[in-house]
Design an enzyme around this catalytic site. Structure first.
Site, PDB file in Angstrom:
ATOM      1  N   HIS A   1       0.865  -1.320   0.025  1.00  6.00           N
ATOM      2  CA  HIS A   1       0.144  -0.016  -0.025  1.00  6.00           C
ATOM      3  C   HIS A   1       0.821   1.283  -0.197  1.00  6.00           C
ATOM      4  O   HIS A   1       1.678   1.491  -0.803  1.00  6.00           O
ATOM      5  CB  HIS A   1      -0.985   0.040   1.318  1.00  6.00           C
ATOM      6  CG  HIS A   1      -1.985   0.820   1.279  1.00  6.00           C
ATOM      7  ND1 HIS A   1      -2.531   1.712   0.275  1.00  6.00           N
ATOM      8  CD2 HIS A   1      -2.688   1.184   2.189  1.00  6.00           C
ATOM      9  CE1 HIS A   1      -3.605   2.370   0.407  1.00  6.00           C
ATOM     10  NE2 HIS A   1      -3.702   2.077   1.776  1.00  6.00           N
TER      11      HIS A   1
ATOM     12  N   ASP B   1       2.970   5.915  -6.698  1.00  5.20           N
ATOM     13  CA  ASP B   1       4.212   5.732  -5.990  1.00  5.20           C
ATOM     14  C   ASP B   1       5.370   5.404  -6.920  1.00  5.20           C
ATOM     15  O   ASP B   1       6.383   5.478  -6.286  1.00  5.20           O
ATOM     16  CB  ASP B   1       4.025   4.218  -5.235  1.00  5.20           C
ATOM     17  CG  ASP B   1       3.135   4.684  -3.740  1.00  5.20           C
ATOM     18  OD1 ASP B   1       3.255   5.843  -3.481  1.00  5.20           O
ATOM     19  OD2 ASP B   1       2.616   3.764  -3.462  1.00  5.20           O
TER      20      ASP B   1
ATOM     21  N   HIS C   1      -2.241  -1.834 -10.110  1.00  3.59           N
ATOM     22  CA  HIS C   1      -3.117  -1.270  -9.154  1.00  3.59           C
ATOM     23  C   HIS C   1      -4.485  -1.984  -9.231  1.00  3.59           C
ATOM     24  O   HIS C   1      -4.957  -2.459 -10.313  1.00  3.59           O
ATOM     25  CB  HIS C   1      -3.373   0.238  -9.459  1.00  3.59           C
ATOM     26  CG  HIS C   1      -4.165   0.954  -8.537  1.00  3.59           C
ATOM     27  ND1 HIS C   1      -5.543   0.805  -8.206  1.00  3.59           N
ATOM     28  CD2 HIS C   1      -3.610   1.604  -7.461  1.00  3.59           C
ATOM     29  CE1 HIS C   1      -5.556   1.682  -7.135  1.00  3.59           C
ATOM     30  NE2 HIS C   1      -4.747   2.060  -6.731  1.00  3.59           N
TER      31      HIS C   1
END
Ligand code: ACO
Length: 422
Positions: free
Chosen positions: A263, A358, A302
């Site tokens: 995460h 990210d 994702h």
């Protein structure tokens, strides 16, 4: 019914027609005929845990909107504090509303001295700042006892302001402690991101004035991270909130999930991965190992986006602006090459794996001088607004306590055997 499914229980021959509402069927309808049949869906891949009016994601088309506003417009024109207000209140603030909101958040940035002295300074010298943050946020509930009055709207609002205001202070405090530097008190004359940068970097100067372009870049990153509908952390927030825990304890639960590398910990994992690859010439070997199942390409893939993460696109632009000031992060070339190879590779294309938020954010943070261990903390600061918006919505929805079913797969009933006979 035009939009419905018919389910027949072949054991009894009974049928039921269930309406399809908003692309879904309700468990309450299902229960009428098949009350003893559960859905087995441990990762919620096919289960909507709630309805929500906060954030909309269209993963196939790479769309993200907060309260209907496209993320691209908010990133270009808004500020994190304004976005936080939008998420929490449903509408952009008027001038007066924003002035009050800005004032309230600014004047709640201080933390109780005992949070710093007894908690933050009580950690081991090499404690991970994310572990410190999770614990400190939970500890705040012991300082604001009224927080458990979650049905009192005024009390609720006060804790929301406190949490949004104090997260940067706790985050900076965790960093300063880990590098052996004294705590820097908030400076109420500064805006939200500049104040955070001051608490991070101030040394002996009377006032720390952050580079405005870097403060702005950080603010945009905060906007992009402010909410993302029912992700792992928000789901944790809602589960804890459904038990009517106070908002500090709920936020600590949400932050704890963010700590995980699948995460919010992925931005940290990306830098470790890029550092390990070390040189652009090693990219092909690394990609081969990923495809052989030896590790993952961090910052890629994702659960919802099966297209380019719209946040990653914006972040790539910010990266260029930041690198103009800080100089290019040497790991950037490896990241760009990884992306280029992945987007042309059948393994990634067929699985619809694209860079997520990210992939590039860590490179920017690193270029701005943030230590790797604090990356996830930088994610938690703005995500607090989203968590709290969902917490508030959940209470307004008067949702029942979250309590999933399980499929029991353990032993049949058996008799206890005394220790001496085992
Ligand atoms: N690298 C290589 N292969 C991958 C990756 C990746 N990053 N992500 C998924 N895959 C592969 C899986 O091995 C699987 O292949 P298979 O069908 O041959 O078994 C397929 O793609 C589907 O993957 P799942 O794990 O089923 O996808 P899921 O939706 O459960 O996972 C997740 C999503 C956790 C984000 C995953 O893509 C991942 O681990 N990515 C790397 C970590 C990361 O970047 N996390 C940040 C997410 S964004 C956020 O939280 C802020």
């Amino acid at each position: 019914m035009a939009e419905s499914v018919t389910i027949t229980d072949n054991r009894t021959g009974e049928s039921i027609e269930i309406p399809i509402v908003n692309d879904g069927i309700s468990a309450a309808e299902w229960k009428k005929l098949l009350g003893n049949i559960w859905f087995y869906d441990p990762a919620f891949t096919q289960t909507a845990s709630t309805s929500s009016a906060i954030t909309e994601i269209d993963g196939d088309n790479g769309i993200l909107r907060y309260r209907g506003y496209p993320i691209e417009q908010l990133a270009e024109h808004s500020s994190y504090l304004e976005v936080a207000y939008l998420l929490l209140h449903g509408e952009l603030p008027t001038k007066e509303q924003f002035a009050k909101w800005n004032h309230d958040v600014t004047y709640h940035t201080f933390i109780h001295e005992n949070v710093r002295k007894r908690f933050m300074e009580g950690f081991h010298y090499d404690a991970h700042p994310m572990g410190m943050l999770v614990s400190a946020v939970a500890a705040l509930s012991t300082f604001y006892l009224e927080a458990k009055n979650i049905h009192d709207e005024e009390v609720r609002e006060k804790q929301i302001i406190r949490l949004i205001a104090k997260m940067p202070t706790l985050a900076a405090c965790a960093h300063r402690f880990s590098v052996g530097q004294p705590f820097v008190y908030p400076d109420n004359s500064l805006d939200f991101p500049s104040n955070f940068l001051s608490m991070m970097w101030k040394v002996a100067e009377p006032r720390y004035d952050a580079n405005p372009a870097l403060a702005h870049a950080l603010d945009v990153l905060f906007i992009l991270h402010a909410d993302h509908e029912q992700n792992c952390g928000t789901a944790a927030m809602r589960v804890a909130g459904s038990a009517h825990a106070d908002p500090y304890s709920c936020t600590a639960a949400a932050a704890a999930t963010l700590y995980g590398p699948r995460h919010g910990g992925a931005n940290e994992a990306v830098i470790h991965m890029l550092t390990q690859i070390g040189d652009i010439t090693n990219v092909d070997d690394f990609m081969k190992s990923v495809k052989e199942g030896r590790g993952r390409l961090q910052g890629f893939g994702h659960r919802v986006y099966k297209n380019y993460d719209p946040r990653a696109k914006i972040i790539k632009q910010i990266a260029d602006e930041v690198f103009e000031i800080t100089g290019k992060n040497p790991l950037l070339d490896i990241a760009l090459r990884l992306e280029e190879v992945a987007l042309a590779d059948e393994y990634f294309v067929s699985r619809k794996l694209y860079p997520n938020v990210d992939f590039y954010s860590g490179l920017i943070y690193q270029a701005m001088g943030f230590p790797i261990e604090i990356f996830t903390v930088l994610f938690a600061i703005p995500r607090t607004a989203g968590w709290l918006a969902h917490w508030k919505e959940l209470l307004e929805q008067d949702q029942k306590i979250a309590r999933p079913r399980q499929l029991y797969i353990g032993p049949e009933v058996r008799d206890y055997v005394p220790l001496e006979q085992r």
